[in-house]
Each structure stands twice: as C-alpha cells, then as structure tokens.
Design a protein around this motif. Structure first.
Motif, PDB file in Angstrom:
ATOM      1  N   TYR A 373       0.840  -1.210   0.000  1.00  0.00           N
ATOM      2  CA  TYR A 373       0.000   0.000   0.000  1.00  0.00           C
ATOM      3  C   TYR A 373       0.870   1.253   0.000  1.00  0.00           C
ATOM      4  O   TYR A 373       0.603   2.219  -0.731  1.00  0.00           O
ATOM      5  N   GLU A 374       1.945   1.234   0.781  1.00  0.00           N
ATOM      6  CA  GLU A 374       2.829   2.405   0.851  1.00  0.00           C
ATOM      7  C   GLU A 374       3.556   2.628  -0.469  1.00  0.00           C
ATOM      8  O   GLU A 374       3.699   3.764  -0.918  1.00  0.00           O
ATOM      9  N   TYR A 375       3.998   1.550  -1.115  1.00  0.00           N
ATOM     10  CA  TYR A 375       4.672   1.718  -2.418  1.00  0.00           C
ATOM     11  C   TYR A 375       3.704   2.207  -3.488  1.00  0.00           C
ATOM     12  O   TYR A 375       4.069   3.014  -4.342  1.00  0.00           O
ATOM     13  N   VAL A 376       2.461   1.701  -3.448  1.00  0.00           N
ATOM     14  CA  VAL A 376       1.457   2.172  -4.414  1.00  0.00           C
ATOM     15  C   VAL A 376       1.206   3.673  -4.219  1.00  0.00           C
ATOM     16  O   VAL A 376       0.881   4.388  -5.163  1.00  0.00           O
ATOM     17  N   ASN A 377       1.417   4.139  -2.994  1.00  0.00           N
ATOM     18  CA  ASN A 377       1.318   5.574  -2.709  1.00  0.00           C
ATOM     19  C   ASN A 377       2.688   6.247  -2.736  1.00  0.00           C
ATOM     20  O   ASN A 377       2.861   7.352  -2.211  1.00  0.00           O
ATOM     21  N   LEU A 378       3.665   5.567  -3.373  1.00  0.00           N
ATOM     22  CA  LEU A 378       5.023   6.094  -3.580  1.00  0.00           C
ATOM     23  C   LEU A 378       5.645   6.556  -2.260  1.00  0.00           C
ATOM     24  O   LEU A 378       6.293   7.600  -2.168  1.00  0.00           O
ATOM     25  N   LEU A 379       5.448   5.733  -1.230  1.00  0.00           N
ATOM     26  CA  LEU A 379       5.951   5.937   0.135  1.00  0.00           C
ATOM     27  C   LEU A 379       5.506   7.264   0.739  1.00  0.00           C
ATOM     28  O   LEU A 379       6.195   7.829   1.597  1.00  0.00           O
ATOM     29  N   ASN A 380       4.353   7.742   0.278  1.00  0.00           N
ATOM     30  CA  ASN A 380       3.761   8.945   0.865  1.00  0.00           C
ATOM     31  C   ASN A 380       2.268   8.679   1.079  1.00  0.00           C
ATOM     32  O   ASN A 380       1.411   9.314   0.462  1.00  0.00           O
ATOM     33  N   PRO A 381       1.953   7.717   1.976  1.00  0.00           N
ATOM     34  CA  PRO A 381       0.547   7.317   2.139  1.00  0.00           C
ATOM     35  C   PRO A 381      -0.284   8.431   2.770  1.00  0.00           C
ATOM     36  O   PRO A 381       0.247   9.272   3.506  1.00  0.00           O
ATOM     37  N   PRO A 382      -1.588   8.437   2.492  1.00  0.00           N
ATOM     38  CA  PRO A 382      -2.451   9.462   3.098  1.00  0.00           C
ATOM     39  C   PRO A 382      -2.566   9.265   4.606  1.00  0.00           C
ATOM     40  O   PRO A 382      -2.325   8.176   5.125  1.00  0.00           O
ATOM     41  N   LYS A 383      -2.937  10.327   5.282  1.00  0.00           N
ATOM     42  CA  LYS A 383      -3.080  10.278   6.751  1.00  0.00           C
ATOM     43  C   LYS A 383      -4.370   9.561   7.153  1.00  0.00           C
ATOM     44  O   LYS A 383      -4.480   9.028   8.245  1.00  0.00           O
ATOM     45  N   GLN A 384      -5.356   9.569   6.274  1.00  0.00           N
ATOM     46  CA  GLN A 384      -6.606   8.866   6.571  1.00  0.00           C
ATOM     47  C   GLN A 384      -7.169   8.224   5.307  1.00  0.00           C
ATOM     48  O   GLN A 384      -6.824   8.621   4.189  1.00  0.00           O
ATOM     49  N   SER A 385      -8.019   7.252   5.517  1.00  0.00           N
ATOM     50  CA  SER A 385      -8.583   6.490   4.399  1.00  0.00           C
ATOM     51  C   SER A 385      -9.538   7.348   3.566  1.00  0.00           C
ATOM     52  O   SER A 385     -10.177   8.274   4.075  1.00  0.00           O
ATOM     53  N   SER A 386      -9.612   7.017   2.298  1.00  0.00           N
ATOM     54  CA  SER A 386     -10.595   7.662   1.426  1.00  0.00           C
ATOM     55  C   SER A 386     -11.961   6.996   1.625  1.00  0.00           C
ATOM     56  O   SER A 386     -12.067   5.957   2.283  1.00  0.00           O
ATOM     57  N   THR A 387     -13.007   7.605   1.066  1.00  0.00           N
ATOM     58  CA  THR A 387     -14.340   6.985   1.089  1.00  0.00           C
ATOM     59  C   THR A 387     -14.387   5.899   0.012  1.00  0.00           C
ATOM     60  O   THR A 387     -14.111   6.174  -1.155  1.00  0.00           O
ATOM     61  N   HIS A 388     -14.698   4.684   0.414  1.00  0.00           N
ATOM     62  CA  HIS A 388     -14.697   3.570  -0.534  1.00  0.00           C
ATOM     63  C   HIS A 388     -16.076   3.361  -1.156  1.00  0.00           C
ATOM     64  O   HIS A 388     -17.073   3.243  -0.450  1.00  0.00           O
ATOM     65  N   VAL A 389     -16.085   3.327  -2.462  1.00  0.00           N
ATOM     66  CA  VAL A 389     -17.302   3.013  -3.207  1.00  0.00           C
ATOM     67  C   VAL A 389     -16.948   1.894  -4.185  1.00  0.00           C
ATOM     68  O   VAL A 389     -15.945   1.979  -4.894  1.00  0.00           O
TER      69      VAL A 389
END
Length: 529
Positions: A373-389
């Motif tokens: 997950y961190e690599y998919v976010n280029l080692l800059n992951p968000p601080k909180q989850s997005s809304t999942h749909v």
C-alpha cells in the motif's frame, strides 16, 4: 516468515534494494548516490509494460531512500534506435521511406514534437508523470552528440575482435566477428543499420563503413552504396544493443536495471562487456516476464495490441496502475482493461488493511500488505482512508444513467447510504466508471463456486425477475426464495452481490436490482444456473 526475515516493508522491492546494497558493499563501491535506470523504447507506441520498467525501477529507488541512501532514476530514451517496422495502425503516415533511420531523425507524423522518437518518448513520459514517477530524462541522440559515451565506445571498438568472439560463444550470433558493434548513421542517406562498420582507426577515433543492402526482420533494406568514415565523438552513430547497455552503465554509473526476458541475450553479453572490457561491475538486475494480452500474445508496439497508460487512466485510477506493477514482478500475466474493476477493489482492501479496518493475523502478510500500500502511494501514504465506493456498483449505475450521469449516480449512492456526502474523489470515480460502462458492454464473468441448492434458488429468482409479472417487493421475493430452499437469506444476498458486483456486500439488493432493471439482472444471474 519470521519478523527477522522481513526486509524493509516486506515486499519484493525491499528485497531487491537489500540485495543491491549487499552487492555494492561486497564490491566496495561508493554508495553516496545509487542510480537506477530504465530504458524507454522510442520506436513505437509505449504500453503498460514499457511503463512498468520505469515504475519498478522507481520502486527500487524509493526502497533505497527508505533505507537511508540517496538514489535517482534515469529514464533513458533509445531514440537513436532505427525504425525496423511500421507499428500497427501507423501505415497511413508514409513511414516506409524511413525504415532503418534513427527515430530521432524521422519527422513526427503527428507534427507536435521534434521527431517521431520524441513523440513516442513523450507518451511514456506523460504516463510516468500521471502516476507520479520522478525521473531524470536522457535521450540517446543527445548522449551521443555530446560524446558522453565516447570513452566507452573507444574501449569497446579497440576490443571488438574479442567481443565478437564472446558474442558468438554466449548467444551464437556471428555477425560481430565480421562487423564492428557500432552503427554509424550514413552521411548520405541517414540510415543506421545499412551502414556497417568494418574497421576502427583507433588513433583517429574513426570507423570506416560501407552503406549496403541489409536484411531487417524479413525485409531487405537497400543501402545507398556510400563509403565513408565517421568520428565516434562528432558524427552520429550508435553502439549495437549487445554492447550499448554496458557503455551506458559505465558512463552513467548505473547500479540497478531490470530487464524483460525478451532481451536476456543482450543483457548476458552486456554484463560480460561491462565486467571484462569496461571494468565496471554490471548493475544488479531482476528479470521480469512480459505482459500478455487476453489471447496470450505478448503486448507489443509493433503488433498494435498495446494498452497505454493514457487509455488505462480513462477507466482506472493512477493507483490501480501502480498496484498492477508493484504487486509482483515474476510470472507472465495476461492483461486487459477488464482487470481494472478488481484492481480498484484490491486497492480499497489494501487501504482497509493499512488503516486497521481489516484484521490480518499473519504478521508477514500484514507487513507485506501495508508495504505494498505504501509503495502504491510512492511511500507517501495518506493520513486517513478515502471513502470507498465499489467500482462495479458505480459501473452498473453508470449504465442506467447516461444523461446528467454524475449528479444522478451521486444521488443514488446517497440514497443507498453508500456515501454520506458528495466528494470530488467520488465525482472522479463516477467519471471513470462511466467511461468504462460506455466503452465495454460486457464485464468478464466472475467465477463463483455454487452448490446445487444455490443454483436451484438462483434459477427460481431468474424466473421471477425475468417473467412478465410485476414484482412489488423484490427484496421480499429474494428472502422467500432463500428460506424455501433452506438457504440463509444473508448467504443468498452475498451470492447475488458476488455475481452482480464482485463483492460480498452492497446496497440494499431489492431496490438496487430494480434500478439496474430486473430483466437485465435475470440475464446476468442465468449464466450461473
């Protein structure tokens, strides 16, 4: 796997970076800056596989930085490569006259770049930009014009007899026992592969060549007959692939480069040339398999079965591309746009694991999932989850609502209780799913194991939904069919969600079926009875 076995963030990317560092320490080389490289083909339309080479190299760069080392990615466009064949779909541009010319010397048929080669390179660079990859771009035409490889070319040509023998020994190719592994651009006709060099005058740093007929692929390309000399530092020309990688590695101080199995022979020879002729230890490598289309054919620029990043991003998020490329590196994979819904869902699942909404007991799997997950976010992951749909849910709604789609689908998501508030992120998802719904009529059938009882219940539901009689309460009809067949209603609802949406839950199933259209749902369910 024990905690002690977990390297970095637990992914194959971390393992590669660790192997690279161990090798560099063994070699005793300076590790102040660890450059990784990706070669960009410029002879045809770049596809996801081409993008993958650079994205994966960038992953190794990120892993090295995570381990405390400075690193950078060189994206090198081989735009001095000669055009060997006309890519599928480009026959109308009259490129036949440019066969065997360097792609940087061929006019851009679209008229928006300085050459055909730069046009093709720009498509790939745009793809890298869109998914957030940072790189230093270098072009072959500039590299050779500036003399950046002059020293390596000189050493290689001085040892051409030895290299020719080794190429024959390693891969069975004998032409470099007769010709030098360097192609000047013919001063008369601008062709590359027809100008074959036979002698190197070392003290003048010049090659002597004759431009004569040569076979490229299965076609004979006519040479112009010109006999000339080319200065390796001033005149345009390029090394053969069997030795050029080695020259670049030494000149740019490259420590890592991945490669596809289709160029294994070239890498084998280049490793030897780097080690034995240029005295530069070859970079750490990893071999990856090619992406195949759904028919099992290699995705290829010349075959025209390309999936570009630009086309993918009409339907899927940048994260879906990065997940595709960072999930794993080994094993051939069939790839198509119908993979996008599952990748979009998989990203949401990884995010749920990362933020603790899905519990994973196996520590190694948890570390690897979080690391991916961190690599998919280029080692800059968000601080909180997005809304999942659910992406498939939005596709189904997008099929229903074509007029004023964004607003109407958003309202349905609110009505279903899937979201609490409209968000720009969900507006974008509706746009992507709408594009998907418009482009592809049929979704790939989702594989589900069903017992005879479930199939019987599905058949009864198909008959009810597909009949002419209006159903006042679809939700209750489904409930009653489940109960009368000794199936727990929640289990039957789950089966329906899996078939329609590819997930185990969703909005209230009765109203949702009504929105999609009961006869359309009956048709989908009938494939499982």
């Amino acid at each position: 796997m024990t905690e002690q076995d977990i390297i970095g963030k637990g992914t194959w990317i971390d393992k590669l970076a660790s192997e690279l560092l161990e090798r560099e320490k063994t070699l005793g080389r300076n590790t102040d800056l660890l450059r990784v490289e990706s070669g960009l083909g410029a002879s045809g339309i770049p596809h996801i596989g081409s993008l993958g080479d650079a994205v994966r190299a960038y992953g190794v760069k990120l892993a090295l930085e995570n381990l405390g080392y400075k690193s950078e990615l060189i994206a090198y466009s081989d735009d001095l490569d000669g055009l060997r064949k006309i890519p599928e779909g480009m026959q109308e541009f009259g490129l036949e006259e440019h066969i065997a010319k360097p792609v940087s010397l061929i006019p851009d048929p679209y008229g928006c770049h300085d050459s055909y080669g730069m046009h093709m390179s720009s498509i790939l660079l745009e793809g890298l930009d869109k998914v957030g990859i940072k790189y230093e771009f270098r072009r072959a035409v500039d590299t050779y014009k500036q003399g950046s490889l002059k020293e390596q070319i000189h050493t290689i040509l001085q040892n051409s007899a030895k290299i020719g023998e080794k190429i024959s020994e390693l891969v069975g190719q004998e032409k470099y026992q007769k010709y030098l592994p360097y192609f000047p651009v013919c001063a008369n006709c601008n062709r590359l592969y027809t100008a074959e060099a036979t002698e190197y005058v070392a003290d003048e740093k010049k090659v002597k060549y004759t431009c004569h007929d040569t076979e490229i692929g299965s076609k004979l390309v006519k040479g112009c007959g010109h006999i000339g000399e080319a200065d390796i530092g001033k005149d345009l020309g390029k090394l053969a692939w069997k030795v050029e990688f080695a020259a670049r590695w030494a000149a740019f101080d490259i420590r890592f480069e991945a490669y596809g199995k289709d160029i294994m022979d070239s890498v084998k020879v280049n490793d030897w040339v780097a080690d034995e002729i240029l005295k530069f230890p070859h970079p750490h490598h990893v071999k990856y398999e090619m992406f195949l289309d759904k028919g099992g054919k290699k995705i290829s620029k010349s075959l025209g079965n390309v999936i570009t990043a630009q086309k993918w991003l009409e339907f899927g998020s940048p994260k879906s591309i990065l997940l595709l490329l960072y999930k794993r590196i080994t094993g051939a994979r069939e790839l198509g746009f119908d993979d996008i819904p599952s990748l979009m869902a998989e990203y949401n699942e990884l995010e749920d694991i990362y933020f603790g909404r899905i519990k994973v007991d196996n520590q190694a799997k948890l570390t690897k999932s979080k690391g991916l997950y961190e690599y998919v976010n280029l080692l800059n992951p968000p601080k909180q989850s997005s809304t999942h749909v659910n992406y498939r849910l939005v596709i189904e709604l997008a099929k229903i609502f074509k007029e004023n789609r964004g607003q109407r689908v958003m309202k349905k998501l609110l009505d279903y209780g899937v979201i609490k508030n409209p968000e720009p992120e969900i507006e974008k998802l509706i746009e992507l799913a709408g594009n998907y719904a418009d482009e592809f009529d049929e979704q790939e059938k989702i594989q589900i194991d069903l017992d005879d009882t479930s199939k019987k219940a599905l058949k009864l539901l198909v008959d009810e939904l597909g009949g002419d009689k209006e159903l006042e309460d679809i939700q209750n009809t489904i409930y009653q069919i489940a109960k009368s067949n000794d199936i727990q209603p929640k289990d039957f609802f789950k089966i329906l969600y899996q078939i329609i949406l590819g997930t185990s839950r969703g909005p209230k199933i009765g109203p949702f079926i009504s929105d999609i259209g009961r006869k359309q749902v009956a048709k989908t369910l009938s494939e499982y009875t």
